[in-house]
Design an enzyme around this catalytic site. Structure first.
Site, PDB file in Angstrom:
ATOM      1  CG  HIS A 192      -9.400   6.671   4.871  1.00  0.00           C
ATOM      2  ND1 HIS A 192      -8.621   7.553   4.775  1.00  0.00           N
ATOM      3  CD2 HIS A 192      -9.945   7.122   4.085  1.00  0.00           C
ATOM      4  CE1 HIS A 192      -8.218   6.245   3.830  1.00  0.00           C
ATOM      5  NE2 HIS A 192      -8.905   6.234   3.368  1.00  0.00           N
ATOM      6  CB  THR A 219       0.468 -10.881  -3.697  1.00  0.00           C
ATOM      7  OG1 THR A 219      -0.816 -10.688  -4.594  1.00  0.00           O
ATOM      8  CG2 THR A 219       1.089 -12.256  -3.529  1.00  0.00           C
ATOM      9  N   GLY A 220      -1.530  -8.402  -2.654  1.00  0.00           N
ATOM     10  CA  GLY A 220      -2.208  -6.855  -2.141  1.00  0.00           C
ATOM     11  C   GLY A 220      -1.642  -6.509  -1.327  1.00  0.00           C
ATOM     12  CB  SER A 244      -3.563 -12.355 -10.187  1.00  0.00           C
ATOM     13  OG  SER A 244      -1.992 -12.272 -10.291  1.00  0.00           O
ATOM     14  CG  LEU A 253      -9.477 -12.121  -4.134  1.00  0.00           C
ATOM     15  CD1 LEU A 253     -11.070 -12.985  -4.707  1.00  0.00           C
ATOM     16  CD2 LEU A 253      -8.315 -12.088  -4.860  1.00  0.00           C
ATOM     17  CB  CYS A 259     -11.012   2.518   4.508  1.00  0.00           C
ATOM     18  SG  CYS A 259     -11.166   3.761   2.461  1.00  0.00           S
TER      19      CYS A 259
END
Lengths: 350, 350, 350, 350
Positions: C241, C10-11, C35, C82, C148
Site C-alpha cells: 500500500h 483458509t482465507g 468455517s 478471521l 493495513c
C-alpha cells in the site's frame, strides 16, 4: 420500430444489449427481465452498471420484470443474455409462448433444429427455424449465436474452408476478462498473470465451428469432419479475444498471395442487405506484424469487425494466423443483434 | 571461490547475474563490464537497478570497466549478458584472450563448435568445447544457453523425445515483458493488451530446440529433423513465459498415465552432481488445470523449475500441454550460472 | 517451540500466516481452524492456495478444525485471520477459554483494554493485557494489530510525532488488490483503472493512528488529538500500500536535514530484543525520487520494512512524504507474528 | 472551413489532434509538421499510429513537412503538440510569421501576455492576445492550454473559488500512462506498480491553477495567492488522470448541500456559444462513492467532461473530493481544440 425484451438484463451481456440497442434504427427496448432478486426494482437499482458509457435515461427507471413470458406479452421478440444455468427452461418457455428468442446462451446451440448463426457465414441456416416445434403455430422459436471463441475462429476459417478445405487445426486463445462476466475473474488471479485454462470453453470450439461451417440440406445439417485442438487461456486484457491458429488444409494455396485472396475475394452474403450492425469491411487483414491488438482494434467498426494478422504459410500444417474480435460485441450481444437484423430482413421477425 | 566477471553488467540480464550470484557458494563477482558510457563510473551510478531486491553493498561502488579482455585479467571466466549487437565481437575477443565465456547472447548459439547447453538435457555437449579454436591453448572458449522460449520448450519436450520420438509441434507463447529488457516494452503497448508478435523470436525456436535435442557423435552433432511452427506473443505478465504446445509423436503413448510417466521417470543426468542452481525437482507436473501461472509459480525452486500443466492427449496430433518457466532466471541468467556450475564440475572451469 | 493455532486458516490472511510461519524459530503450526464448510477436510482440499510459494507438505493433509476453543486445547495461543463478521464472537470465546488471541481482525482494536500493537511504536501497550477480563485467571486475552493503512502511516508518523508533534494530516492511499482478500476485487473493476473508494477503510485511519501514538498512563491510554483526513483508493498493484501524506507539525523542523534526522535517529525500542520478524533497518529512506515502489520494494526485509520516499518540506502544512509497506505482511500477518514475538519475549506468551 | 496545421503531428498529442479533428465542423487538417526525421515521408510511414481508431485515409498519404512557417503558408492557424524541448523556438517563429498558434506545450504558459485558457473558466483571458508582440501586425500570437493536471484541478476548483474562496489545497494525483507520451513509461516500471513521482509535474500545478483563476484587469492578470501542495504519481491506468484533493476555503459552506450547489449552479460562460467540443454537462457529480473511474468515465461526453466524486466535508481543512478527466483529450488536444473554437467565435481566428 419493433419492440424487444431483454432477458438477463442486469448481467454483463444484458448490459451490453442495452448499450448497443441505444439508437438502433429498427429495435427499441420495451421490457427488461432478470432474476427474482431484481424483479420489481428500478433497473438502476437492480443492476451494477459496468459499461463505460452513460446508462440511458429512459432505462434507469424501467421496472425489471421476472423472466416469464406473461410479462413480455407486448414485445415482438426477446434477446437472451441469460446464464446457461437458467436459460434452458426460460428460453423454452418463451418459445413455447410464441415469443421468438435470439439467444446468446449455449443451451440450444447444439440442438439440430436451432440455427447457430453468423449472418456472414451461414445465413441460410435460418431455415432450420421451420423445423422447430416449440410452439404449435410456429410463432415461437430460438436462434443462437456461437461462443465468443467460435465466432472469430469461424469467421477467420470460413474463406479458408471455402477456398482450400480444412483438415485440422490447432489453436490457443488469449481471452479477455470481460468474457467471464462480472464479477468474473478475481484481480489476484489475473493481474500480471496468465491462466492456462477456462472452464467449459475448449469443448465448445470444435462442435460450434463445425456446425457453423456445415451445409443445410433439406432440413438438416451435414457437418464437416475436421478435428480441432484448442487451449483456452485468460490474459489481463479487457475486451477482445485473441486466437493463434495453425490450420491443415485439403488443398493448400500455392503462396501467401493466394492465401490473402481467399479473404479479399470472400463474398459476404449479407453485405447488400443493409443490416445496421454489419461491418462495412468484414475482414481487416493487418500487414503490421504487431497487429491486431485487443486494446487498439477491438472497437473498430463498432466492435463487429474480424481482425486478422500474421497471416503466413506454416512450417507445420499449412497456414498460421492470429484472429481477434470484440468478445462481448461481435462475440456475444452484437452478434445476436446482427442475427435479429438478418431474421427481420428475412421476415422471421416482424 | 572462483572469480567471475560480468559483461553487460548494467543491463537487465547483467543485473540478474549480479542478483543471482549473491551468496553463490562457488563464484564471486570480481569485475563488471559495460559500454563506454558506463565505464569508469560506480555501478550504482551507471545502472538503473530494476531488481526487486537490494543492490548488494559491495557492488554499489564497484567501478564499471570496459568490456575488454585486458581489464578482466584476474577473473577465471566471464558471464555475458551482452546485447547481441555487440556480443559477437566482444565474446570472441575474450575467448581469444583465453577467458572462458558463459554467454546468454544468441550470437554463437548456432556455431557448430559451441555448446548450446541445458545441463538437464544435453550435459555431454560440453565436449564440443574441445573443437573450438578461439584461443591457441584452448583456454578460451564459449558456451551458450538457449533463448528464453527454447529453454522451457526443450525441457518440456525432452522426456517426450526420449520416450516417444517427436515428429512435429505447433506452439504459441505468451511472454512476459521482462523478456524485452529495460526499458523494453512501452506500457501503452501492453497494458490491458496482447501483442501477437515478438521480433526475432520465432526463428530461434526450431533450430535451438533441435540443437538441444541432438546427439553428439565424435565431435559433431546429429540433429533431429522435426518441424516447429511457433507464434510468439507478448502479454502483460512480468516474469515467466507461458508456452501452449501440441506435439505429434513418433510412437504416441497409450494413455495419459504413460504420458505422465515419461516425466516422472525422466532421469535428470545432473541430479547427483550437487550443482547449486539445480532444482530439486526438475519437473513440476501441475494437476490443477488452472496451473501453472507465471505470477504464482515462476519463482519456485529459485526460478529454476520447469512447470508443466494441462498435460493431455490431443484430438489433433498426440499431446497438448502448457509449459512455463522464469524467463530471466531459468531462461537466461540462472541457466547460464547452472551451465557454469556443470562446467566447473566437469573441470572446464577451474 | 510454542504450538500455535491459526483461525481463518483458509482465507487470504490465514494463508499468509501459514506461509510466514514456515521455519519460524519459535512457533510451529499445530492446528488450523476455518468455517464449517472447511472443517473436517484436508487443508489442501479446503483452501484455494493463492500464495506464490509451495504449500508446505505437512500442512497439505492437516485436517481443518472448527473455530472452537475445545478443538484447540493443545495450542499455546492462536493467530486470528478471521473475517470481522465472525471474529468478534470467536476471538472472545477463545480468550474466555484461556487461549491468547493474536488478532488481525478489527473487532477489538478500539476496545480500551486491548492493545493495538506495533512493537516498534508502542511496545509498552502490552501492559493493557492486565486490564482484560476475558478469562478469570487472566490466561486468555486479545492483542490486535492495526489496519493495513494505519500500520505504514503510524510507522511513518512516529518519529515526526516524537520530534515535532503532530497537529493534523491529510493523506491519500493507493492500495493493492491483495488488501481485499480473495476473490476480492473483480478484475473488470481494476484492470487499467483506479477506484476512488474502499468501503470501511477511511474511518479506521484516524482512530487507529491516534491509539498507536497514545501514551499509557497507569492502565489507560491518553490519546493525542490531531485530525486526519483520508482518501482511500484502489489501484492495480498486487502487494504494497502506498500512502501520500502531508502533515502539519507543532514544531516544524528547520530544514530537510533536521527532518531526515528524526528518522535516522529514531530508536527502535525493540531493536535489541532479537525478534525474528523485526527488520534490521526499520526505515528505508529512499533518496531516488521515483522510489519506493510497491513492486520493487514491498518484499524487502521479508516484507517488514517501512519505505519512505519523497520526504520534503511542504508549501501547505509542513512536511510531505510517501510511505509504503507490504500490506499483507507488515500490515497484517507479519505484523501479528511480530506482536507474538514481542509478547513471548515479555513473558505473556509461554 | 478553416484550414489548420498540426505541429508535432507524429507524436502522441499530434495523433490525438488528428483523431479528434476528423469530422470537425469548422476545422480541417491542411498540413502536418514534424521533426526532420519525419519530414518528407508519408504520414503513415513517419508515425507509429497508436490511437485505437483507424488512421483516416486522407491522412495516411499526406507528406509530413518540417515545422517551418514557410511550409504552412496556406493554413489559418496551427495546433502545436510539440515537445517542450523544441516548442519554444518553433512556436515563436510561427507567431512571428503571422500564424496563430494554439499550443499544448508548456513553454509560454507563464508568459504574462499569453492566455492560459480553459473556456469554461477564463474565456475573457483571450484579450491578453492584444498585448502580444510576436508579429508586428498582430496576426500571429500564441494561446496555450494548461497541463493535464491543472485542467481537471482548475475545473474542479472554479465553483469553489467563486462561491467560497480558496485558501490552500493539498492534492495527490494518480496519473495514467498516456500522459507520458509514447514510448513513455516502460512496462516494467508500471505493471502492478505505483511510481510516486513524475518529473516536472508538481511545480506546474500551483502556478497554472492560480493563473487560470486570476482576474484580467486592463491588460494584466491579478493572481490569487493560495498555496498548493501536490504529489504526482503514476499508476497503471491508460487514460484519465485522477486527483484526490482537500481544500481550505475562505468561507466554507454550511453543509454538503451548499457545497453541491456551487457546482450545480455554476454558470458555464461558454455554454451558449455552440462550441462543438463543449460538453453538454460540464460537471458530472457522481453520487456512487466508487465513481468516477478512469476506465469507465474518461470517454464520456467525448472525453471533455469533468468528473467529480466523493464530494464531502473534511475533518482537516473544509472539503475533499476526487476529480477526473481524460488527460489527453480534456487535458491536452481536446482542450486546445475547444480553445480554438472559442477564439473562432470571438473573431481571433478567421
Amino acid at each position: 420500430m419493433m419492440k424487444v425484451g431483454i432477458l438477463g438484463a442486469t448481467g454483463a451481456v444484458g448490459q451490453k444489449f442495452i448499450r448497443l440497442l441505444q439508437g438502433h434504427p429498427w429495435f427499441e427496448i420495451e421490457a427488461l427481465g432478470a432474476s427474482e432478486r431484481s424483479a420489481g426494482k428500478k433497473y438502476k437499482d437492480a443492476a451494477n452498471w459496468i459499461e463505460d458509457v452513460v446508462l440511458p435515461e429512459h432505462i434507469k427507471d424501467t421496472i425489471v420484470k421476472n423472466c416469464e413470458p406473461g410479462e413480455f406479452s407486448n414485445v415482438d421478440f426477446v434477446f437472451s443474455g441469460l446464464d446457461s444455468s437458467v436459460a434452458g427452461d426460460i428460453e423454452k418457455a418463451f418459445a413455447e409462448a410464441g415469443i421468438p428468442v435470439i439467444s446468446n446462451a449455449k443451451n440450444y446451440r447444439q440442438d439440430p433444429t436451432v440455427p447457430l448463426l453468423i449472418p456472414e457465414i451461414n445465413p441460410d441456416h435460418t431455415d432450420l427455424i421451420k423445423t422447430q416445434s416449440f410452439s404449435k403455430d410456429g410463432k415461437g422459436w430460438i436462434v443462437t449465436n456461437p461462443n465468443c471463441v467460435a465466432v472469430p475462429l469461424s469467421l477467420a476459417l470460413k474463406p479458408l474452408f471455402d477456398s482450400f478445405g480444412i483438415e485440422a487445426l490447432i489453436l490457443t486463445t488469449m481471452q479477455a476478462v470481460s468474457g467471464a462476466g462480472y464479477p468474473g475473474v478475481a484481480s489476484l488471479d489475473i493481474l500480471g498473470n496468465v491462466v492456462p485454462f477456462i472452464s467449459g470453453e475448449e469443448p465448445k470450439v470444435g462442435p460450434e465451428t463445425r456446425k457453423l461451417l456445415s451445409t443445410l440440406n433439406e432440413d438438416s445439417l451435414s457437418l464437416p469432419d475436421f478435428d480441432v485442438q484448442a487451449t483456452a487461456t485468460r490474459v489481463p486484457s479487457i475486451n477482445g479475444h485473441m486466437i493463434s491458429a495453425t490450420v491443415k488444409l485439403e488443398n493448400p494455396p500455392a503462396d501467401l498471395e493466394e492465401l490473402k485472396k481467399a479473404y479479399q475475394n470472400y463474398r459476404n452474403p449479407v453485405a447488400e442487405l443493409g443490416l445496421p450492425f454489419s461491418p462495412k469491411a468484414l475482414y481487416n487483414l493487418h500487414d503490421n506484424e504487431y497487429y491486431p491488438q485487443p486494446r487498439l482494434h477491438a472497437d473498430w467498426e463498432n466492435g463487429m469487425q474480424l481482425h486478422l494478422g500474421r497471416l503466413r504459410k506454416a512450417d507445420v500444417f499449412d497456414v498460421s494466423f492470429v484472429a481477434m474480435a470484440h468478445n462481448t460485441i461481435r462475440g456475444a450481444a452484437g452478434g445476436a443483434i446482427l442475427n435479429a437484423e438478418l431474421l427481420t430482413k428475412k421476415g422471421y421477425l416482424k
